[in-house]
Enzyme design. Structure first.
Site, PDB file in Angstrom:
ATOM      1  N   SER A   1       0.846  -1.195   0.000  1.00  0.00           N
ATOM      2  CA  SER A   1       0.000   0.000   0.000  1.00  0.00           C
ATOM      3  C   SER A   1       0.879   1.242   0.000  1.00  0.00           C
ATOM      4  O   SER A   1       1.984   1.237   0.564  1.00  0.00           O
ATOM      5  CB  SER A   1      -0.850  -0.048   1.273  1.00  0.00           C
ATOM      6  OG  SER A   1      -1.324   1.220   1.621  1.00  0.00           O
TER       7      SER A   1
ATOM      8  N   TYR B   1      -2.195  -0.473  10.831  1.00  0.00           N
ATOM      9  CA  TYR B   1      -2.437  -1.096   9.525  1.00  0.00           C
ATOM     10  C   TYR B   1      -1.241  -0.869   8.595  1.00  0.00           C
ATOM     11  O   TYR B   1      -0.699  -1.805   7.998  1.00  0.00           O
ATOM     12  CB  TYR B   1      -3.716  -0.528   8.875  1.00  0.00           C
ATOM     13  CG  TYR B   1      -3.776  -0.857   7.399  1.00  0.00           C
ATOM     14  CD1 TYR B   1      -4.063  -2.149   6.973  1.00  0.00           C
ATOM     15  CD2 TYR B   1      -3.477   0.110   6.434  1.00  0.00           C
ATOM     16  CE1 TYR B   1      -4.065  -2.469   5.620  1.00  0.00           C
ATOM     17  CE2 TYR B   1      -3.473  -0.200   5.082  1.00  0.00           C
ATOM     18  CZ  TYR B   1      -3.769  -1.493   4.680  1.00  0.00           C
ATOM     19  OH  TYR B   1      -3.754  -1.808   3.337  1.00  0.00           O
TER      20      TYR B   1
ATOM     21  N   LYS C   1       1.855  -3.362   6.741  1.00  0.00           N
ATOM     22  CA  LYS C   1       2.301  -3.415   5.334  1.00  0.00           C
ATOM     23  C   LYS C   1       3.809  -3.200   5.255  1.00  0.00           C
ATOM     24  O   LYS C   1       4.495  -3.871   4.489  1.00  0.00           O
ATOM     25  CB  LYS C   1       1.548  -2.375   4.496  1.00  0.00           C
ATOM     26  CG  LYS C   1       0.081  -2.697   4.299  1.00  0.00           C
ATOM     27  CD  LYS C   1      -0.128  -4.009   3.558  1.00  0.00           C
ATOM     28  CE  LYS C   1      -1.569  -4.440   3.488  1.00  0.00           C
ATOM     29  NZ  LYS C   1      -1.759  -5.786   2.958  1.00  0.00           N
TER      30      LYS C   1
HETATM   31  P1  NAD Z   1     -11.165  -6.678   1.259  1.00  0.00           P
HETATM   32  O1  NAD Z   1     -11.423  -6.549   2.724  1.00  0.00           O
HETATM   33  O2  NAD Z   1     -12.265  -6.440   0.312  1.00  0.00           O
HETATM   34  O3  NAD Z   1     -10.561  -8.131   0.954  1.00  0.00           O
HETATM   35  C1  NAD Z   1      -9.661  -8.772   1.812  1.00  0.00           C
HETATM   36  C2  NAD Z   1     -10.151 -10.217   1.975  1.00  0.00           C
HETATM   37  O4  NAD Z   1      -9.225 -10.919   2.820  1.00  0.00           O
HETATM   38  C3  NAD Z   1     -11.518 -10.301   2.647  1.00  0.00           C
HETATM   39  O5  NAD Z   1     -12.400 -11.032   1.815  1.00  0.00           O
HETATM   40  C4  NAD Z   1     -11.249 -11.008   3.975  1.00  0.00           C
HETATM   41  O6  NAD Z   1     -12.320 -11.834   4.357  1.00  0.00           O
HETATM   42  C5  NAD Z   1      -9.977 -11.779   3.678  1.00  0.00           C
HETATM   43  N1  NAD Z   1      -9.158 -12.067   4.867  1.00  0.00           N
HETATM   44  C6  NAD Z   1      -8.696 -11.176   5.785  1.00  0.00           C
HETATM   45  N2  NAD Z   1      -7.965 -11.803   6.711  1.00  0.00           N
HETATM   46  C7  NAD Z   1      -7.955 -13.123   6.377  1.00  0.00           C
HETATM   47  C8  NAD Z   1      -7.355 -14.291   6.942  1.00  0.00           C
HETATM   48  N3  NAD Z   1      -6.662 -14.233   8.073  1.00  0.00           N
HETATM   49  N4  NAD Z   1      -7.535 -15.478   6.318  1.00  0.00           N
HETATM   50  C9  NAD Z   1      -8.262 -15.565   5.173  1.00  0.00           C
HETATM   51  N5  NAD Z   1      -8.855 -14.496   4.597  1.00  0.00           N
HETATM   52  C10 NAD Z   1      -8.701 -13.293   5.192  1.00  0.00           C
HETATM   53  O7  NAD Z   1      -9.904  -5.731   0.935  1.00  0.00           O
HETATM   54  P2  NAD Z   1      -9.324  -5.263  -0.467  1.00  0.00           P
HETATM   55  O8  NAD Z   1      -9.644  -3.831  -0.642  1.00  0.00           O
HETATM   56  O9  NAD Z   1      -9.689  -6.225  -1.528  1.00  0.00           O
HETATM   57  O10 NAD Z   1      -7.777  -5.355  -0.132  1.00  0.00           O
HETATM   58  C11 NAD Z   1      -6.989  -6.434  -0.574  1.00  0.00           C
HETATM   59  C12 NAD Z   1      -5.556  -6.182  -0.148  1.00  0.00           C
HETATM   60  O11 NAD Z   1      -5.098  -4.955  -0.707  1.00  0.00           O
HETATM   61  C13 NAD Z   1      -5.355  -6.064   1.374  1.00  0.00           C
HETATM   62  O12 NAD Z   1      -4.122  -6.666   1.699  1.00  0.00           O
HETATM   63  C14 NAD Z   1      -5.286  -4.564   1.578  1.00  0.00           C
HETATM   64  O13 NAD Z   1      -4.544  -4.232   2.715  1.00  0.00           O
HETATM   65  C15 NAD Z   1      -4.573  -4.126   0.307  1.00  0.00           C
HETATM   66  N6  NAD Z   1      -4.808  -2.731  -0.055  1.00  0.00           N
HETATM   67  C16 NAD Z   1      -6.091  -2.276  -0.211  1.00  0.00           C
HETATM   68  C17 NAD Z   1      -6.309  -0.953  -0.555  1.00  0.00           C
HETATM   69  C18 NAD Z   1      -7.714  -0.414  -0.699  1.00  0.00           C
HETATM   70  O14 NAD Z   1      -7.893   0.800  -0.601  1.00  0.00           O
HETATM   71  N7  NAD Z   1      -8.715  -1.244  -0.944  1.00  0.00           N
HETATM   72  C19 NAD Z   1      -5.225  -0.089  -0.757  1.00  0.00           C
HETATM   73  C20 NAD Z   1      -3.932  -0.587  -0.595  1.00  0.00           C
HETATM   74  C21 NAD Z   1      -3.742  -1.915  -0.251  1.00  0.00           C
HETATM   75  C1  WQD Z   2      -9.188   9.921   0.430  1.00  0.00           C
HETATM   76  C2  WQD Z   2      -9.381  11.423   0.620  1.00  0.00           C
HETATM   77  C3  WQD Z   2      -9.834  12.097   2.867  1.00  0.00           C
HETATM   78  C4  WQD Z   2     -13.799  10.347   3.225  1.00  0.00           C
HETATM   79  C5  WQD Z   2      -6.775   4.950   2.737  1.00  0.00           C
HETATM   80  C6  WQD Z   2      -5.794   4.200   3.605  1.00  0.00           C
HETATM   81  C7  WQD Z   2      -4.623   3.765   2.790  1.00  0.00           C
HETATM   82  C8  WQD Z   2      -5.071   2.978   1.564  1.00  0.00           C
HETATM   83  C9  WQD Z   2      -6.104   3.704   0.795  1.00  0.00           C
HETATM   84  C10 WQD Z   2      -5.076   0.642   2.115  1.00  0.00           C
HETATM   85  C11 WQD Z   2      -8.683  11.951   1.870  1.00  0.00           C
HETATM   86  C12 WQD Z   2     -10.987  12.425   1.951  1.00  0.00           C
HETATM   87  C13 WQD Z   2     -12.567  10.727   2.724  1.00  0.00           C
HETATM   88  C14 WQD Z   2     -14.768  11.345   3.510  1.00  0.00           C
HETATM   89  C15 WQD Z   2     -13.232  13.020   2.733  1.00  0.00           C
HETATM   90  N1  WQD Z   2      -5.676   1.733   1.942  1.00  0.00           N
HETATM   91  N2  WQD Z   2     -12.287  12.030   2.479  1.00  0.00           N
HETATM   92  N3  WQD Z   2     -14.434  12.647   3.245  1.00  0.00           N
HETATM   93  O1  WQD Z   2      -6.994   8.022   3.514  1.00  0.00           O
HETATM   94  O2  WQD Z   2      -6.032   8.294   1.163  1.00  0.00           O
HETATM   95  O3  WQD Z   2      -6.134   6.070   2.179  1.00  0.00           O
HETATM   96  O4  WQD Z   2      -7.176   4.101   1.672  1.00  0.00           O
HETATM   97  O5  WQD Z   2      -3.918   0.417   2.057  1.00  0.00           O
HETATM   98  O6  WQD Z   2      -3.828   2.992   3.607  1.00  0.00           O
HETATM   99  O7  WQD Z   2      -5.357   5.080   4.620  1.00  0.00           O
HETATM  100  O8  WQD Z   2      -8.239   7.144   1.472  1.00  0.00           O
HETATM  101  O9  WQD Z   2     -10.537   7.181   0.662  1.00  0.00           O
HETATM  102  O10 WQD Z   2     -10.125   7.386   3.160  1.00  0.00           O
HETATM  103  O11 WQD Z   2      -9.531   9.271   1.664  1.00  0.00           O
HETATM  104  O12 WQD Z   2     -12.969  14.208   2.525  1.00  0.00           O
HETATM  105  O13 WQD Z   2     -15.860  11.068   3.996  1.00  0.00           O
HETATM  106  O14 WQD Z   2     -10.770  11.694   0.781  1.00  0.00           O
HETATM  107  O15 WQD Z   2      -9.608  13.123   3.800  1.00  0.00           O
HETATM  108  O16 WQD Z   2      -8.169  13.204   1.565  1.00  0.00           O
HETATM  109  P1  WQD Z   2      -6.813   7.493   2.147  1.00  0.00           P
HETATM  110  P2  WQD Z   2      -9.687   7.689   1.771  1.00  0.00           P
END
Ligand code: NAD
Ligand code: WQD
Length: 342
Positions: free
Chosen positions: A125, A150, A154
Site C-alpha cells: 500500500s 495497519y 504493510k
Molecule cells: P477486502 O477486505 O475487500 O478483501 C480482503 C479479503 O481478505 C476479505 O475477503 C477477507 O475476508 C480476507 N481475509 C482477511 N484476513 C484473512 C485471513 N486471516 N484469512 C483468510 N482471509 C482473510 O480488501 P481489499 O480492498 O480487496 O484489499 C486487498 C488487499 O489490498 C489487502 O491486503 C489490503 O490491505 C490491500 N490494499 C487495499 C487498498 C484499498 O484501498 N482497498 C489499498 C492498498 C492496499
Molecule cells: C481519500 C481522501 C480524505 C472520506 C486509505 C488508507 C490507505 C489505503 C487507501 C489501504 C482523503 C478524503 C474521505 C470522507 C473526505 N488503503 N475524504 N471525506 O486516507 O487516502 O487512504 O485508503 O492500504 O492505507 O489510509 O483514502 O478514501 O479514506 O480518503 O474528505 O468522507 O478523501 O480526507 O483526503 P486514504 P480515503
C-alpha cells in the site's frame, strides 16, 4: 496454469480473479470471509462463466493453510491479498491487525517454502510511505514512520518478504497500491464495505444513493490547488491487471531481483473536490456535501511515479477519474436494484 489467490472474495481479489481468468489462468481462492461473503465470487462466475473454488480457511491457522497448499501443489504462484485494511480499526485494536495480517503472511510464506512455490505477489500500500514530502513518490523514496498499525503491517509484511527472499528461491513482487476505486464495468462485482465506509468513493456513492445523509470534505485549507487533499485514485481493473502482468513477468523470469517493488497509481493527483465534481458530472446527481475540519492522520498530498511498472511490467493504467466514478456509481445502483428486487 493455476494461481492461488488469498482474499479472493474481497474487493481487489475478486476483480483480479476476473483478469487472471481472462488471461488464461486457473484460480483457486482462500478466504475466511472475515470481511466478505461469497457474493463477489458469484459475480466473478457470471462474468467469466467459470466457477471459482473458495477454501473458507483462516490463514492464521497453519494446519488449515497447509492443507490447502497440499491439495494445490501444482500452482505456479500465490497472490496474497488477504488482510484487514481499516485504518481506524487498526488504531483501536493494533494486536488484532498484527495477528491477522502478519501471522497469516508467516503461514503463507511457510507453505510457499515447503511446497517450493516459485512466485509470490503481495498486496502492499502507498501507506508504507508515511508522511512523505517527496512527490511523486518513486519506489526508492525512503519510507517514513507508519501512520497507523495497519500501515505498519504493510511495512513489516514487505520487510518479511524481503528477508525471506534473500535466502529462498521464491521470486516475489510487492505491489504498492495507491487509492483503488471503481468497479467492474458489468456492475456484477464492486466494493462491498461492511458498515459505514471510511473511504471517499464509497462515501460519495452511498451519499448519492441516500444511505449516508451528507458527505464531509475533510479539510479545505490545505496548501493544494483547491484546499482539499490530493490522492492518486486508480481503477480497480487497472490494479487487477497489474497482478496478472506481475505474475507473467515472474513466470517469464524477467525480474532482476528476488524481490521487486512497484507503485500502482495513475501518476495523477486528484483533489477531493475534483473527485466530487467528476462524480456529479457522470451521475447527474448533486451531492449533499459540506466543507469540514481536517481528518487526523491524513497526508496532504500523495501520488505515484508509475514509470517502473509501466516500463518493466508493460502495465498501462488507462481508466480516468470519470470512468472510475461511473463504474463505482453503476455498482452502487446495481446493489440498490438488487435489494429492491429481492
Ligand atoms: P477486502 O477486505 O475487500 O478483501 C480482503 C479479503 O481478505 C476479505 O475477503 C477477507 O475476508 C480476507 N481475509 C482477511 N484476513 C484473512 C485471513 N486471516 N484469512 C483468510 N482471509 C482473510 O480488501 P481489499 O480492498 O480487496 O484489499 C486487498 C488487499 O489490498 C489487502 O491486503 C489490503 O490491505 C490491500 N490494499 C487495499 C487498498 C484499498 O484501498 N482497498 C489499498 C492498498 C492496499
Ligand atoms: C481519500 C481522501 C480524505 C472520506 C486509505 C488508507 C490507505 C489505503 C487507501 C489501504 C482523503 C478524503 C474521505 C470522507 C473526505 N488503503 N475524504 N471525506 O486516507 O487516502 O487512504 O485508503 O492500504 O492505507 O489510509 O483514502 O478514501 O479514506 O480518503 O474528505 O468522507 O478523501 O480526507 O483526503 P486514504 P480515503
Amino acid at each position: 496454469m493455476k494461481v492461488l489467490v488469498t482474499g479472493g472474495c474481497g474487493y481487489i481479489g475478486s476483480h483480479t480473479i476476473v483478469d487472471l481468468i481472462n488471461n488464461g489462468f486457473d484460480v483457486v481462492s482462500v478466504d475466511s470471509n472475515i470481511r466478505s461473503s461469497t457474493q463477489l465470487l458469484d459475480g466473478v462466475e457470471k462474468i467469466t462463466g467459470k466457477k471459482i473454488r473458495n477454501y473458507k480457511v483462516d490463514l492464521c491457522n497453519l494446519e488449515d493453510t497447509h492443507a490447502v497448499f497440499h491439495e494445490n501443489r501444482d500452482i505456479v504462484g500465490v497472490i496474497h491479498f488477504a488482510a484487514l485494511k481499516t485504518v481506524p480499526e487498526s488504531v483501536a485494536d493494533p494486536l488484532f491487525y498484527f495477528h491477522n495480517n502478519l501471522s497469516s503472511l508467516v503461514n503463507v510464506l511457510k507453505c510457499v517454502k515447503e511446497f517450493n512455490i516459485p512466485n509470490l505477489v503481495f498486496s502492499s500500500s502507498c501507506s508504507v510511505y508515511g508522511n512523505t514530502t517527496e512527490l511523486p513518490v518513486v519506489e526508492a523514496t525512503p519510507l517514513q514512520e507508519a501512520q497507523s498499525p495497519y500501515a505498519r503491517t504493510k511495512q513489516m509484511g514487505e520487510q518479511m518478504i524481503q528477508d525471506y527472499s534473500k535466502v529462498n528461491d521464491t521470486q516475489s513482487i510487492l505491489l504498492r497500491y495507491f487509492n483503488p476505486v471503481g468497479a467492474h464495468p458489468s456492475a456484477l462485482i464492486g466494493e462491498l464495505p461492511l458498515g459505514r465506509p471510511d473511504n471517499l468513493v464509497p462515501v460519495i456513492t452511498q451519499t448519492a444513493i441516500g444511505k449516508i445523509p451528507k458527505l464531509t470534505v475533510f479539510g479545505h485549507d490545505y496548501d493544494t490547488r483547491d484546499g482539499s487533499c490530493v490522492r492518486d485514485y486508480i481503477h480497480v481493473m487497472d490494479i487487477a491487471n497489474a497482478h496478472t502482468k506481475a505474475l507473467q513477468y515472474l513466470l517469464d523470469q524477467k525480474n532482476t531481483d528476488n524481490c521487486e517493488i512497484f507503485n500502482l497509481g495513475t501518476g495523477n493527483g486528484v483533489t477531493v473536490l475534483e473527485a466530487i465534481k467528476a462524480f456529479e458530472k457522470i451521475s447527474g446527481v448533486k451531492l449533499n456535501y459540506e466543507l469540514g475540519p481536517r481528518r487526523p492522520g491524513d497526508v496532504i498530498a500523495i501520488y505515484a511515479n508509475n514509470t517502473k511498472a509501466k516500463q518493466l511490467l508493460g502495465w498501462n493504467p488507462n481508466i480516468g477519474i470519470e470512468d472510475m466514478m461511473r463504474t463505482a456509481w453503476q455498482w452502487e445502483v446495481a446493489l440498490r436494484d438488487r435489494v429492491l428486487s429481492n
